[in-house]
Write a protein that holds these residues in place. Structure first.
Motif, mmCIF file in Angstrom:
data_model
loop_
_atom_site.group_PDB
_atom_site.id
_atom_site.type_symbol
_atom_site.label_atom_id
_atom_site.label_comp_id
_atom_site.label_asym_id
_atom_site.label_seq_id
_atom_site.Cartn_x
_atom_site.Cartn_y
_atom_site.Cartn_z
ATOM 1 N N ALA A 221 0.528 11.660 -42.783
ATOM 2 C CA ALA A 221 -0.893 11.534 -42.440
ATOM 3 C C ALA A 221 -1.389 12.770 -41.713
ATOM 4 C CB ALA A 221 -1.111 10.296 -41.572
ATOM 5 N N LEU A 222 -0.481 13.439 -41.049
ATOM 6 C CA LEU A 222 -0.872 14.620 -40.266
ATOM 7 C C LEU A 222 -1.511 15.675 -41.152
ATOM 8 C CD1 LEU A 222 -0.900 16.175 -37.623
ATOM 9 C CD2 LEU A 222 1.397 16.980 -38.133
ATOM 10 N N VAL A 223 -0.899 15.909 -42.309
ATOM 11 C CA VAL A 223 -1.437 16.933 -43.204
ATOM 12 C C VAL A 223 -2.865 16.590 -43.593
ATOM 13 C CG1 VAL A 223 -1.143 18.099 -45.398
ATOM 14 C CG2 VAL A 223 0.854 17.418 -44.072
ATOM 15 N N GLY A 224 -3.057 15.304 -43.942
ATOM 16 C CA GLY A 224 -4.403 14.883 -44.337
ATOM 17 C C GLY A 224 -5.398 15.071 -43.223
ATOM 18 N N VAL A 225 -4.993 14.638 -42.033
ATOM 19 C CA VAL A 225 -5.911 14.748 -40.894
ATOM 20 C C VAL A 225 -6.275 16.210 -40.634
ATOM 21 C CG1 VAL A 225 -6.014 14.557 -38.385
ATOM 22 C CG2 VAL A 225 -5.257 12.615 -39.741
ATOM 23 N N LEU A 226 -5.249 17.048 -40.635
ATOM 24 C CA LEU A 226 -5.499 18.472 -40.379
ATOM 25 C C LEU A 226 -6.440 19.045 -41.419
ATOM 26 C CD1 LEU A 226 -2.071 19.953 -39.305
ATOM 27 C CD2 LEU A 226 -4.147 19.739 -37.958
ATOM 28 N N ALA A 227 -6.142 18.734 -42.682
ATOM 29 C CA ALA A 227 -6.966 19.307 -43.750
ATOM 30 C C ALA A 227 -8.411 18.888 -43.596
ATOM 31 C CB ALA A 227 -6.424 18.871 -45.112
ATOM 32 N N ILE A 228 -8.604 17.573 -43.408
ATOM 33 C CA ILE A 228 -9.984 17.081 -43.314
ATOM 34 C C ILE A 228 -10.690 17.693 -42.111
ATOM 35 C CG2 ILE A 228 -11.427 15.045 -42.943
ATOM 36 C CD1 ILE A 228 -9.348 13.410 -44.393
ATOM 37 N N THR A 229 -9.987 17.715 -40.971
ATOM 38 C CA THR A 229 -10.653 18.190 -39.758
ATOM 39 C C THR A 229 -10.973 19.677 -39.840
ATOM 40 O OG1 THR A 229 -9.270 16.607 -38.589
ATOM 41 C CG2 THR A 229 -10.577 18.101 -37.266
ATOM 42 N N ILE A 230 -9.979 20.458 -40.221
ATOM 43 C CA ILE A 230 -10.230 21.904 -40.256
ATOM 44 C C ILE A 230 -11.302 22.229 -41.286
ATOM 45 C CG2 ILE A 230 -9.252 24.166 -40.709
ATOM 46 C CD1 ILE A 230 -6.639 23.258 -39.656
ATOM 47 N N LEU A 231 -11.150 21.669 -42.481
ATOM 48 C CA LEU A 231 -12.155 21.954 -43.502
ATOM 49 C C LEU A 231 -13.522 21.452 -43.078
ATOM 50 C CD1 LEU A 231 -10.239 21.289 -46.826
ATOM 51 C CD2 LEU A 231 -11.265 23.425 -46.060
ATOM 52 N N GLY A 232 -13.532 20.247 -42.519
ATOM 53 C CA GLY A 232 -14.807 19.697 -42.070
ATOM 54 C C GLY A 232 -15.477 20.596 -41.040
ATOM 55 N N ALA A 233 -14.690 21.012 -40.050
ATOM 56 C CA ALA A 233 -15.262 21.873 -39.011
ATOM 57 C C ALA A 233 -15.747 23.178 -39.620
ATOM 58 C CB ALA A 233 -14.225 22.139 -37.933
ATOM 59 N N MET A 234 -14.950 23.723 -40.539
ATOM 60 C CA MET A 234 -15.350 25.002 -41.139
ATOM 61 C C MET A 234 -16.635 24.856 -41.934
ATOM 62 S SD MET A 234 -11.657 26.571 -42.266
ATOM 63 C CE MET A 234 -12.175 28.156 -42.857
ATOM 64 N N ILE A 235 -16.734 23.782 -42.711
ATOM 65 C CA ILE A 235 -17.940 23.601 -43.527
ATOM 66 C C ILE A 235 -19.153 23.407 -42.635
ATOM 67 C CG2 ILE A 235 -19.106 22.042 -45.131
ATOM 68 C CD1 ILE A 235 -16.373 21.536 -46.402
ATOM 69 N N LEU A 236 -19.014 22.531 -41.625
ATOM 70 C CA LEU A 236 -20.162 22.263 -40.759
ATOM 71 C C LEU A 236 -20.596 23.510 -40.017
ATOM 72 C CD1 LEU A 236 -19.155 18.751 -39.414
ATOM 73 C CD2 LEU A 236 -21.141 19.298 -40.803
ATOM 74 N N CYS A 237 -19.623 24.258 -39.506
ATOM 75 C CA CYS A 237 -19.986 25.484 -38.791
ATOM 76 C C CYS A 237 -20.575 26.506 -39.749
ATOM 77 C CB CYS A 237 -18.758 26.076 -38.095
ATOM 78 S SG CYS A 237 -18.354 25.215 -36.598
ATOM 79 N N GLY A 238 -20.004 26.602 -40.928
ATOM 80 C CA GLY A 238 -20.540 27.541 -41.906
ATOM 81 C C GLY A 238 -22.004 27.240 -42.184
ATOM 82 N N LEU A 239 -22.283 25.957 -42.373
ATOM 83 C CA LEU A 239 -23.666 25.570 -42.633
ATOM 84 C C LEU A 239 -24.562 25.923 -41.451
ATOM 85 C CD1 LEU A 239 -23.284 22.122 -44.411
ATOM 86 C CD2 LEU A 239 -24.200 24.238 -45.353
ATOM 87 N N THR A 240 -24.044 25.667 -40.248
ATOM 88 C CA THR A 240 -24.827 26.011 -39.053
ATOM 89 C C THR A 240 -25.170 27.484 -39.050
ATOM 90 O OG1 THR A 240 -23.558 24.342 -37.858
ATOM 91 C CG2 THR A 240 -24.905 25.829 -36.551
ATOM 92 N N GLY A 241 -24.165 28.301 -39.359
ATOM 93 C CA GLY A 241 -24.399 29.737 -39.385
ATOM 94 C C GLY A 241 -25.474 30.115 -40.384
ATOM 95 N N VAL A 242 -25.401 29.512 -41.564
ATOM 96 C CA VAL A 242 -26.387 29.815 -42.600
ATOM 97 C C VAL A 242 -27.785 29.399 -42.153
ATOM 98 C CG1 VAL A 242 -27.161 29.174 -44.910
ATOM 99 C CG2 VAL A 242 -24.768 29.710 -44.510
ATOM 100 N N ILE A 243 -27.864 28.224 -41.533
ATOM 101 C CA ILE A 243 -29.174 27.750 -41.071
ATOM 102 C C ILE A 243 -29.744 28.675 -40.009
ATOM 103 C CG2 ILE A 243 -30.339 25.876 -39.836
ATOM 104 C CD1 ILE A 243 -28.418 23.948 -41.185
#
Lengths: 416, 362, 303
Positions: C67-89
């Motif tokens: 489960a750790l791999v899944g959690v890490l993937a979702i969290t890191i990717l999620g944070a990256m996507i959300l921050c990326g969007l923030t930057g673009v905005i």
């Protein structure tokens, strides 16, 4: 005559400022003037009510508010005068701010209905406020300031230059030289630590307490392996703690507050492998927030509170139940102190009213009565003030965090 | 108004109304303390006045010369601590206040030159970052050198000014009058600088540094002069405010303060002296009166919003909104308006220039 | 001597976080010559977003097993996507209009943006530090007298891996080429048919996403986060970017690690209270004596 656009704007600004000036003076309307036989009397309250200190500031404020409400209910001044609290926040962007405190005090001073004030909470704020209250002759009682230089020594004299022979500042809690030296004794004699490392937050309270501890600990025969100051807003303590760990201390002493890094330091002590090394601090880390921020590493921390543990004093039971009924939450570490401070002021005002034939007393009258407080019954014991404004019965409560809970280890009566 | 006419008869019409307007504003400012019914308002005016001085100083650096200084609070700190160390029990030195006004502003100017000399050849954005770094280094150094500076406790019991035997005491009124005098002096100086050769050199550098250099302007010494002048004003402000509070401590001089003063400029009108004064007063009033009273009002109608801690959010919003929609500020200097809108398409630039023309004709 | 190596590890871990943030700074500066002050705050947002995702996933301490791999993937990717969007905005709202304005304007806007973000986060999570779950089991490895935590290895590894990925992207893909072209000469790039608006937005997306990753890593490493984290971290990361050579990706990485080491060593051998002063002095000195940084080339002043 036609004004250029520049002059028009400046004139508008000046008029706006004038309007602001008029509206700001509105705070003083409705106040009783000296000599009146009815009206409003106010007690000013200046505490950090927002931001990181709010978790300890708001319960403190509630203690004072409870005292004022109780006084009104039980017929303050026979109903001739209404007692009100004038509450101001001295926290700026989440942290207690001396300049904001000074501004608040100046607001109290310029309101003639304010006859006394409770506060501030933090020692560095008190430093900016005492010169002002000294000049205006407005009595202030702090529930929690512990820095020595506020009442004794050269530093204290320098704060009272307007009226060097008048003291307007009092506190119901134990001051740092007593807290610091008591902590040193606890560390060396009771807990058996021989070598400690001292860290402080480079603020008035934290550095003051740490300096006293440092000197006292050495005086008892202990070794201080090092004494470092952290910077404000610091979040990474791993390098510092690695350095500390390499010196192999029996314990780490922290002078400062949870809001200035206490909790984070303890947490990171766990990260660098020092969770078993005891952590020792003063009342700055005695709030619930410390456990939250230190996480699992909170266990093994000792702290002192510069006042008695109210849950252990029978006289305090009625205070505690009244507080819980009114505010639907448990008391904070300084609620009883603020309650006591307000009660002392209320008693002083009532006495001054009586002595003045039921007419509005002056601040000087109230100040005189506060200064002569002795054997005042309160939830934190019998309170009196010495000539410097310090309490005549200093007490310290020693706490220990075990299994995520804070336990009272001992209540220590200190010499005055 | 008849008595003014002969005094200004020989001045051209635009200058005549400006002079009259200034005189009017000054007399109104003198009467202000007597309008507010309590000392708190005068107290506010005195504090706000010190910040007006700061804004005027930063205006020289950012507004006239176009150099973004993000660490202006450092010079404020230097001015304040200079006063504190030379007029208090700290070292036992007690120089008179009026002498220290010169000394503090000279010391601050010296540091302006020390910082500027190696850094002013940097590009605008790098200069901004260097000044930001300096703005972080200075208060932290004052905090750390506790033996000389009192550390976190700062230096207290500063001397109060004495004016021909009259000691200022704790009443804010004499401080306000003193600050008002300093503002008048500073504004007069700044205005004269603006219309002088140096001022026009600053404008040239601000618009296009390379072209200015090719026209024979020594850009380094011109920029250095801006830094030094701006720093000297903050030295004055530091001295004045320190003498009023009788206390200096490192947390008065954090990055927030630099941004606060910058926001005053941006709001009021960069490069425009009356604009900067107005911007400064508005933000000071916002902090001291408008936000607390609006918060009280909101609590009164049941909304549990606390605006007093939102002021940094508001300063941020001011900076962003003004830069996007009205970079020339509320009270623009027409020149700046044209400059700042230059990149936003011909329509706006033309409109600005059109305004310039019609103003001159009127 | 052991403590020196221990501090070395500390410095590299701290430096890894700075490196990730510095990459974003250097990318944005390289392409539009703007110091994005708000970037440090996007990093803090990264910690807040990660915290939010972990809370949604119900994680409040260590996760074990697959489960750790899944959690890490979702969290890191999620944070990256959300921050990326923030930057673009942020770029779209605040910086795009001011692209041709005098340099003062977007800089001031960036500061304003930084303040706005900080205060929004103050409202969101309050003024005190907020605990962050452990997420990863943290075994310690002994190398002689030095202890290395798994988390420290992960920080450094992540920084290096992301930099390599980024470098590959910039030098081996069409979009990357467009970015390099826009950085070199905006107008010429436009003339060659490159949509610079999209390219710039993409730069912000990637840079901010890296800050998001740094945010997750920092939260996990310190076990807590705080609304004001980004101010000092951002400034130091910018110092790192300048030290390494602004516009140079490997330079940002090198600069990040160096600044982390400088901080750790200053704390060890001088004292904690001077570490900030030393780092900021490095900033001042580098800008005075070698503004092109360690790996950068001297850029001629374009007329």
């Amino acid at each position: 005559m036609r004004l250029s656009s520049f002059s028009r704007v400046v004139l508008a600004a000046v008029l706006a400022a004038a309007v602001a000036g008029c509206s700001s003076s509105g705070t003083s309307s409705g106040a009783a003037s000296s000599g009146a036989s009815s009206g409003t009397i106010k007690i000013g309250i200046d505490l950090p009510l927002s931001g990181a200190d709010a978790s300890i500031g708001i319960p403190t404020q509630n203690g004072a508010l409870l005292a004022i409400e109780q006084a009104n209910k039980s017929g303050f001044a026979g109903g001739a005068f209404k007692l009100e609290a004038s509450v101001l926040d001295d926290a700026v962007q989440g942290k207690h701010d001396p300049a904001a405190g000074a501004q608040n005090v100046q607001t109290f001073i310029s309101d003639p209905a304010v006859l006394a004030m409770v506060g501030p909470f933090n020692s560095n704020v008190a430093k900016s406020e005492i010169p002002l209250t000294n000049d205006a002759g407005l009595a202030q009682i702090s529930p929690s300031n512990t820095n020595d230089g506020l009442t004794i020594g050269d530093a204290a004299k320098k704060l009272r230059t307007a009226h060097p022979d008048v003291n307007t500042y009092f506190r119901v809690c134990t001051r740092d030289s007593k807290q610091g030296s008591a902590l040193a004794q606890i560390a060396y004699q009771r807990l058996g630590f021989k070598k400690v490392f001292v860290i402080d937050d480079n603020e008035t309270y934290g550095k003051g307490l740490a300096d006293v501890f440092d000197a006292s600990f050495r005086g008892l025969g202990g070794t201080v392996l090092g004494h470092e100051h952290i910077t404000s807003n610091q979040v990474d303590f791993k390098s510092l703690l690695t350095k500390v760990k390499s010196l192999n201390p029996d314990a780490v002493f922290f002078g400062g507050n949870t809001s200035t890094g206490g909790g984070l330091i303890r947490r990171q002590m766990g990260d660098v492998g020092m969770a078993q090394t005891p952590f020792l601090g003063g009342d700055g880390i005695s709030d619930a927030e410390f456990e939250k921020q230190a996480g699992d590493a909170a266990n093994g921390a000792y702290m002192t509170v510069a006042s008695p543990d109210v849950t252990k004093i029978p006289a305090a039971k009625s205070f505690i139940s009244a507080y819980q009924a009114r505010f639907k939450s448990s008391v904070g570490p300084y609620s009883a102190n603020a309650y006591t401070a307000a009660k002392i002021e209320i008693a002083a005002i009532e006495k001054a009213l009586k002595d003045n034939g039921g007419k509005m007393p002056t601040r000087a009258d109230v100040l005189k009565n506060i200064a002569s407080t002795a054997n005042f019954d309160s939830p934190i014991g019998k309170i009196g003030f010495d000539a410097n404004g310090d309490t005549t019965s200093p007490v310290l409560t020693l706490l220990h965090v075990v299994n995520g809970k804070t336990q009272v280890v001992d209540v220590i009566q200190l010499k005055s | 108004m008849r008595f003014i006419a002969p005094l200004t008869a020989r001045l051209p019409p635009a200058l005549r109304t400006q002079r009259a307007g200034t005189a009017l504003a000054f007399s109104a400012a003198l009467m202000l303390p007597f309008i507010g019914r309590n000392g708190a308002f005068t107290n506010f005016l005195a504090d706000a006045g010190a910040f007006v001085l700061l804004a005027l100083g930063l205006n020289i650096v950012v507004g006239f010369a176009g150099l973004l200084d993000l660490g202006y609070a450092a010079f404020f700190a230097i001015g304040s601590y200079s006063y504190a160390m030379l007029a208090s029990p700290q070292f036992g030195i007690h120089l008179p206040f009026w002498v220290l006004l010169f000394v503090a502003s000279a010391i601050a100017a010296l540091f302006g030159i020390l910082l500027g000399a190696p850094t002013l050849r940097l590009r605008g954005d790098y200069l901004a970052i260097v000044t930001l770094g300096f703005g972080e280094i200075v208060p932290q150094t004052f905090l750390n050198l506790s033996q000389w500076t009192g550390g976190p406790n700062g230096i207290g019991s500063l001397d109060q000014p004495v004016f021909f035997g009259y000691r200022f005491g704790f009443n804010p009124l004499p401080y306000y009058l003193m600050v008002l005098g300093l503002i008048a002096l500073a504004a007069w100086l700044a205005n004269n600088l603006r219309t002088s050769r140096l001022g026009r050199a600053w404008m040239a550098i601000r618009e296009d540094e390379l072209a200015a250099a090719h026209m024979g302007i020594n850009t380094t010494s011109t920029k250095l002069a801006a830094f030094a002048m701006g720093a000297s004003f903050s030295g004055l402000a530091g001295c004045a405010l320190a003498s009023k509070l009788q206390l200096v401590s490192p947390d008065q001089f954090m990055f927030n303060v630099s941004v606060f003063v910058l926001a005053m400029l941006v709001l009021g009108g960069m490069g425009n002296i009356p604009g900067v004064i107005v911007g400064s007063l508005i933000l000071s009033a916002l902090e001291r009166f408008i936000l607390p009273q609006t918060t009280n009002f909101m609590h009164g109608i049941g909304l549990n919003i606390d605006l007093t801690n939102s002021r940094f959010l508001i300063y941020g919003l001011i900076l962003v909104m003004m830069m996007l929609f009205r970079p020339e500020g509320l009270i623009p200097s027409r020149q700046r308006k044209a400059e700042l809108h230059a990149g936003q398409g011909d329509r706006r630039a033309a409109a600005a220039e059109g305004e310039l023309l019609t103003e001159t004709i009127r | 001597m052991d403590v020196f190596f221990q501090q070395l590890i500390n410095g590299l871990s701290l430096g890894g976080i700075y490196a990730l943030i510095a990459l974003g700074y250097t990318m944005v500066y390289g392409i539009i010559e703007l110091i994005n002050f708000a970037h440090g705050d996007v990093y803090t947002l990264g910690t807040f977003f990660s915290l939010g995702i972990l809370t949604l996933l119900g994680v409040d301490s260590v996760v074990h097993g697959p489960a750790l791999v899944g959690v890490l993937a979702i969290t890191i990717l999620g944070a990256m996507i959300l921050c990326g969007l923030t930057g673009v905005i942020i770029e779209r709202l605040a910086y795009r209009r001011l692209r041709n304005a005098p340099k003062l304007a977007p800089l001031i806007t960036a500061i304003g943006m930084s303040f706005i973000l900080e205060n929004l986060m103050l409202y969101w999570r309050g003024p005190s530090p907020v605990p962050f779950p452990q997420v990863i089991p943290n075994p310690q490895f002994a190398l002689g007298a030095v202890t290395v935590q798994a988390k420290q290895i992960i920080v450094v590894l992540l920084a290096v891996v992301l930099m390599i990925v980024l470098q590959t992207f910039v030098y081996n893909t069409r979009l990357g080429k467009a970015m390099r072209a826009t950085a070199q000469d905006k107008d010429a790039a436009q003339l060659m048919g490159i949509d610079i608006n999209t390219t710039i937005a993409l730069t912000f997306l990637i840079g901010s996403a890296l800050a998001g990753a740094a945010g997750f890593v920092s939260g996990m490493y310190y076990g807590s986060t705080w609304f004001f984290n980004g101010f000092a971290a951002g400034l130091k990361a910018f110092t790192a970017a300048v030290l390494g050579g602004i516009g140079n990706l490997a330079g940002a990485m090198l600069g990040g690690f160096l600044i982390g080491l400088i901080e750790a060593m200053t704390t060890q051998f001088i004292s904690d209270q001077w570490s900030n002063v030393v780092v900021f002095s490095v900033l001042v000195l580098v800008l005075i004596f070698r503004p092109s940084g360690l790996l950068g080339e001297s850029l001629p002043n374009k007329v």
